[in-house]
Design an enzyme around this catalytic site. Structure first.
Site, short mmCIF file in Angstrom:
data_model
loop_
_atom_site.label_atom_id
_atom_site.label_comp_id
_atom_site.label_asym_id
_atom_site.label_seq_id
_atom_site.Cartn_x
_atom_site.Cartn_y
_atom_site.Cartn_z
N THR A 185 1.64 -4.50 4.12
CA THR A 185 1.51 -4.78 5.56
C THR A 185 0.98 -6.18 5.86
O THR A 185 1.13 -6.67 6.97
CB THR A 185 0.61 -3.73 6.24
OG1 THR A 185 -0.68 -3.77 5.62
CG2 THR A 185 1.21 -2.35 6.15
N ASP A 186 0.33 -6.81 4.86
CA ASP A 186 -0.34 -8.08 5.15
C ASP A 186 0.62 -9.18 5.62
O ASP A 186 0.27 -9.97 6.50
CB ASP A 186 -1.13 -8.58 3.92
CG ASP A 186 -2.37 -7.73 3.67
OD1 ASP A 186 -2.66 -6.83 4.47
OD2 ASP A 186 -3.05 -7.97 2.65
N GLU A 213 4.43 -33.39 26.40
CA GLU A 213 3.63 -34.25 27.29
C GLU A 213 2.59 -35.00 26.46
O GLU A 213 2.17 -34.53 25.42
CB GLU A 213 2.89 -33.40 28.33
CG GLU A 213 3.83 -32.72 29.30
CD GLU A 213 3.14 -31.55 30.00
OE1 GLU A 213 1.92 -31.39 29.86
OE2 GLU A 213 3.86 -30.79 30.66
N SER A 268 1.67 -7.80 -0.77
CA SER A 268 2.44 -8.74 0.05
C SER A 268 1.72 -10.05 0.30
O SER A 268 2.32 -11.00 0.81
CB SER A 268 2.88 -8.09 1.36
OG SER A 268 1.81 -7.94 2.24
N GLN A 269 0.44 -10.17 -0.10
CA GLN A 269 -0.19 -11.49 -0.03
C GLN A 269 0.44 -12.44 -1.07
O GLN A 269 0.24 -13.65 -1.00
CB GLN A 269 -1.72 -11.42 -0.21
CG GLN A 269 -2.20 -10.80 -1.50
CD GLN A 269 -2.47 -9.32 -1.36
OE1 GLN A 269 -1.74 -8.61 -0.68
NE2 GLN A 269 -3.53 -8.83 -2.00
N LYS A 273 0.17 -8.00 12.78
CA LYS A 273 -0.87 -7.05 12.35
C LYS A 273 -2.15 -7.37 13.09
O LYS A 273 -2.63 -8.51 13.07
CB LYS A 273 -1.07 -7.18 10.83
CG LYS A 273 -1.97 -6.12 10.23
CD LYS A 273 -1.99 -6.20 8.71
CE LYS A 273 -2.85 -5.08 8.13
NZ LYS A 273 -2.91 -5.12 6.66
N TYR A 296 -8.26 0.85 -3.66
CA TYR A 296 -7.05 1.35 -4.31
C TYR A 296 -6.27 0.16 -4.86
O TYR A 296 -6.58 -0.99 -4.55
CB TYR A 296 -6.18 2.14 -3.32
CG TYR A 296 -5.68 1.31 -2.17
CD1 TYR A 296 -6.48 1.10 -1.05
CD2 TYR A 296 -4.43 0.70 -2.22
CE1 TYR A 296 -6.02 0.31 0.00
CE2 TYR A 296 -3.98 -0.09 -1.18
CZ TYR A 296 -4.79 -0.29 -0.07
OH TYR A 296 -4.35 -1.08 0.96
N THR A 307 0.82 -1.22 0.00
CA THR A 307 0.00 0.00 0.00
C THR A 307 0.85 1.26 0.00
O THR A 307 0.44 2.29 -0.54
CB THR A 307 -0.93 -0.01 1.23
OG1 THR A 307 -1.78 -1.13 1.12
CG2 THR A 307 -1.77 1.24 1.33
N1 GLU Z 1 -2.70 -6.37 0.65
C1 GLU Z 1 -1.72 -5.42 0.27
C2 GLU Z 1 -0.33 -5.82 0.72
O1 GLU Z 1 -0.13 -6.41 1.74
C3 GLU Z 1 -2.02 -4.07 0.77
C4 GLU Z 1 -1.99 -4.00 2.27
C5 GLU Z 1 -0.98 -3.03 2.76
O2 GLU Z 1 0.13 -2.88 2.23
O3 GLU Z 1 -1.30 -2.38 3.75
O4 GLU Z 1 0.60 -5.49 0.04
#
Ligand code: GLU
Length: 347
Positions: A112-113, A306, A79-80, A185, A46, A33
């Site tokens: 961020t993902d 265990e 990033s997914q 996250k 976006y 993002t």
């Molecule tokens: N899903 C996207 C990614 O992880 C956008 C989320 C983000 O960067 O906050 O790249």
């Protein structure tokens, strides 16, 4: 006249000395993002990973006052879509930048993902104590009050400060300095999206200066026993989620696909359904590493070996996604469950 000339010379020498003292920071762009754009400044939808790292850097020109920046575009993805092939390439790139002797710190812009996963992989595998900071944004670069430029400014400031050395890989988001070993996250939309739920943040940024509260105590980077310098692929490890009614379909399918390890995202303190329990016991007998983790973000899984969990490995405070990474990295050295358990206690 002579004294004015001397003064001008002194000013030139002093300012060029200050400029020469600016640290060399590499900013590696991977997408997300922070590189995203939208049709308007206010709409929720976006497209991530649209801008180059140089374009992102130009959104915060003040960065040039604190460091000598080199932008490197490693990839440009959401990033997914992150994967272990890119992790290895990234780790090799970071290690070779530090090996060159011309790089004081690295900042990685990232979606961020899965940012916490990349940070943890690098925390286990980078061989230098120089700062490595991952940074992202929750609002796209074109958004009203975009958070990317300030996050990036803080990340470069953190990477430039000698106090950040030997603290392992860190994430910088929303003024918080977060250790790779615990960060996760915890909000899918807000700008305050990351926490260290078990140990708390390492510190905060104020006016471009880091204020640290604590040191990371788990092994990382220069104290890590792992090296991926000769490694170009990792063993398959999958995550099985536990829930009411869960049977062993996913567990067995992952084993059939060749998984060398299974992490169970258990309920509570690493418990799982009877069907998964018997699949896990069978897998353990076949020499497949089984890690008991939990879908709960605090508290971890800390009991060892265990019944009915004989031969299985407790995740300690690692989430299922970080347990998977640690198991993949551990399997580069050993498949002995007792030794893997030691690794899960120490990292
Ligand atoms: N899903 C996207 C990614 O992880 C956008 C989320 C983000 O960067 O906050 O790249």
């Amino acid at each position: 006249m002579k004294s004015i000339f001397t003064l001008i010379c002194l000013i030139i020498i002093t300012s060029s000395t200050i400029l020469a003292q600016r640290p060399n920071i590499a900013v590696i762009g991977t997408g997300g993002t922070i590189a995203g754009t939208a049709e308007s400044a206010t709409r929720a939808g976006y497209s991530p990973a649209q801008l180059t790292v140089d374009a992102i850097l130009s959104s915060a020109p003040q960065i040039g006052e604190i460091a000598e920046i080199t932008g490197i575009q490693l990839c440009n993805i959401s990033s997914q879509a992150m994967n272990s092939t890119i992790w290895l390439k990234l780790a090799h790139t970071v290690d070779s930048l530090f090996a060159s002797g011309n790089c004081d710190g690295v900042v990685i812009t990232h979606g961020t993902d899965t940012m916490e996963e990349t940070a943890y992989f690098l925390n286990l595998t980078i061989k230098y104590g120089n700062p490595v900071i991952l940074v992202g944004a929750m609002r796209p670069a074109t958004g009203l009050s975009a958070d990317g430029p300030m996050n990036l400014y803080n990340a470069v400031s953190l990477a430039s400060n000698p106090v950040s050395r030997n603290k392992g890989v860190m994430i910088l988001m929303n003024d918080y300095i977060l250790s790779a070993d615990d960060v996760t996250k915890t909000n899918s939309v807000n700008t305050n999206a990351f926490e260290c739920p078990n140990y708390g943040p390492l510190g905060v940024m104020r006016g471009g200066e880091p204020i640290f509260f604590r040191e990371p105590l788990l092994k990382n980077t220069i104290t890590s026993e792992f090296s991926i310098s000769e490694i170009n692929s990792l063993e398959r490890v999958d995550i099985v989620y536990s829930y009411a009614d869960a049977d062993a379909t996913a567990f067995d399918a992952f084993i059939d696909k060749g998984a060398k390890g299974i992490v169970i995202a258990g309920v509570g303190h690493g418990n799982f359904s009877p069907a998964i329990c018997s699949a896990a016991a069978k897998a353990t007998q076949r020499g497949i590493a089984v890690v008991r983790s939990t879908r709960i973000i605090r508290g971890g899984v800390t009991t060892d070996l265990e019944e009915p969990f004989a031969g299985q490995i407790s995740s300690y405070y690692k989430s299922p996604q970080k347990s998977r990474i640690l198991l993949m990295v551990a399997l580069t050295k050993t498949d002995d469950p007792a030794e893997i358990q030691r690794i899960f206690r120490e990292y």
